[in-house]
Scaffold this motif. Structure first.
Motif, PDB file in Angstrom:
ATOM      1  N   ARG A  21       0.819  -1.215   0.000  1.00 52.48           N
ATOM      2  CA  ARG A  21       0.000   0.000   0.000  1.00 52.48           C
ATOM      3  C   ARG A  21       0.850   1.262   0.000  1.00 52.48           C
ATOM      4  O   ARG A  21       0.531   2.236  -0.696  1.00 52.48           O
ATOM      5  N   ILE A  22       1.945   1.264   0.769  1.00 55.02           N
ATOM      6  CA  ILE A  22       2.742   2.496   0.853  1.00 55.02           C
ATOM      7  C   ILE A  22       3.833   2.572  -0.215  1.00 55.02           C
ATOM      8  O   ILE A  22       4.443   3.626  -0.391  1.00 55.02           O
ATOM      9  N   ARG A  23       4.072   1.468  -0.923  1.00 59.42           N
ATOM     10  CA  ARG A  23       5.193   1.435  -1.864  1.00 59.42           C
ATOM     11  C   ARG A  23       5.148   2.558  -2.906  1.00 59.42           C
ATOM     12  O   ARG A  23       6.185   3.168  -3.192  1.00 59.42           O
ATOM     13  N   PRO A  24       3.984   2.873  -3.501  1.00 57.36           N
ATOM     14  CA  PRO A  24       3.983   3.941  -4.514  1.00 57.36           C
ATOM     15  C   PRO A  24       4.440   5.296  -3.973  1.00 57.36           C
ATOM     16  O   PRO A  24       5.010   6.095  -4.705  1.00 57.36           O
ATOM     17  N   ARG A  25       4.196   5.564  -2.694  1.00 62.45           N
ATOM     18  CA  ARG A  25       4.575   6.857  -2.117  1.00 62.45           C
ATOM     19  C   ARG A  25       5.992   6.837  -1.545  1.00 62.45           C
ATOM     20  O   ARG A  25       6.600   7.894  -1.350  1.00 62.45           O
ATOM     21  N   TYR A  26       6.506   5.653  -1.300  1.00 58.07           N
ATOM     22  CA  TYR A  26       7.784   5.535  -0.607  1.00 58.07           C
ATOM     23  C   TYR A  26       8.932   6.159  -1.390  1.00 58.07           C
ATOM     24  O   TYR A  26       9.797   6.837  -0.812  1.00 58.07           O
TER      25      TYR A  26
END
Length: 248
Positions: free
Chosen positions: A86-91
């Motif tokens: 879930r957080i990978r795109p923003r990381y």
């Protein structure tokens, strides 16, 4: 003889019962393993959620360093969880912003500022050492210092200071100033006729100050008494321009 023949079905039934029990035991083990795996996955997701929530909170506060740290731990400990995905795109965006923040802090720390009470008011200054030391007289390399000064009596000035050697600029000379990848600009300079400090003024201090705006680095090529020229490069991106109010 008849007794042996009648025993065969009983043995077969016994073998069948043992096989069924074995199959039943295997199925129970598989079910138990599946249950344990599901429980572990659920526990991992719950633990991962704490880091993912911490990531979201830090992003909301624009604390990029903390957000990156939360993401780093999440990907290291629980890489296959839904929370990690879930957080990978923003990381990646957060990681880049954290790196920019670290670089800005490093560049800002290169500058030093002073505010001194002097006759007539306050003397303000902003100073930075060269990125690399420079051998200005053949005795070894030393840092070169660039200083901007605002004095209530003497006015504004910008100058270079050496720790060893001397400038070949008494009576005036020209220096070459290069901002990032731009072409060098020739600027007038002057070595004062004094031995109190090994300093050389760059006459257009306001022009030099303006050249630093939005620059990453500035290089100054200057003549030295030992012969030839030397170049000092300064990483100026972290300059706090508010420290010398009125210069812009």
């Amino acid at each position: 003889m008849n007794l042996r023949i009648r025993s065969i079905p009983c043995i077969a039934l016994l073998a069948t019962a043992v096989g069924a029990a074995a199959l039943s035991g295997c199925g129970d083990r598989e079910a138990a393993e599946a249950a344990r795996a599901a429980a572990q996955a659920a526990a991992n997701e719950q633990a991962a959620k704490e880091y993912a929530d911490g990531f979201d909170d830090a992003v909301g506060r624009e604390d990029w360093a903390l957000a990156k740290a939360q993401g780093d731990v999440l990907f290291a400990r629980f890489p296959g969880t839904e929370q990690a995905e879930r957080i990978r795109p923003r990381y990646e965006e957060v990681k880049a912003k954290a790196a920019d923040e670290r670089e800005h802090a490093r560049a800002a720390a290169l500058w030093s500022y002073q505010s001194e009470d002097v006759k007539g008011g306050k003397q303000l200054s902003a100073a930075i050492y060269s990125k690399d030391p420079v051998d200005t007289d053949g005795s070894g390399a030393n840092p070169v210092r660039l200083i901007f000064r605002d004095h209530p009596t003497w006015g504004t000035s910008s100058y270079l200071v050496l720790q060893a050697g001397d400038f070949a600029c008494r009576g005036g000379c020209r220096v070459k100033v290069t901002v990032d990848d731009a072409d060098p600009k020739s600027m007038a300079a002057l070595r004062p006729d004094t031995d109190e400090a090994i300093a050389m003024f760059i006459n257009d201090e306001r022009g030099l100050w303006r050249m630093l705006k939005d620059a990453k680095q500035v290089s100054v090529e200057f003549p030295v008494k030992a012969g030839g020229t030397r170049t000092a490069t300064f990483e100026v991106a972290g300059l706090d321009r508010s420290k010398l109010p009125g210069w812009d």
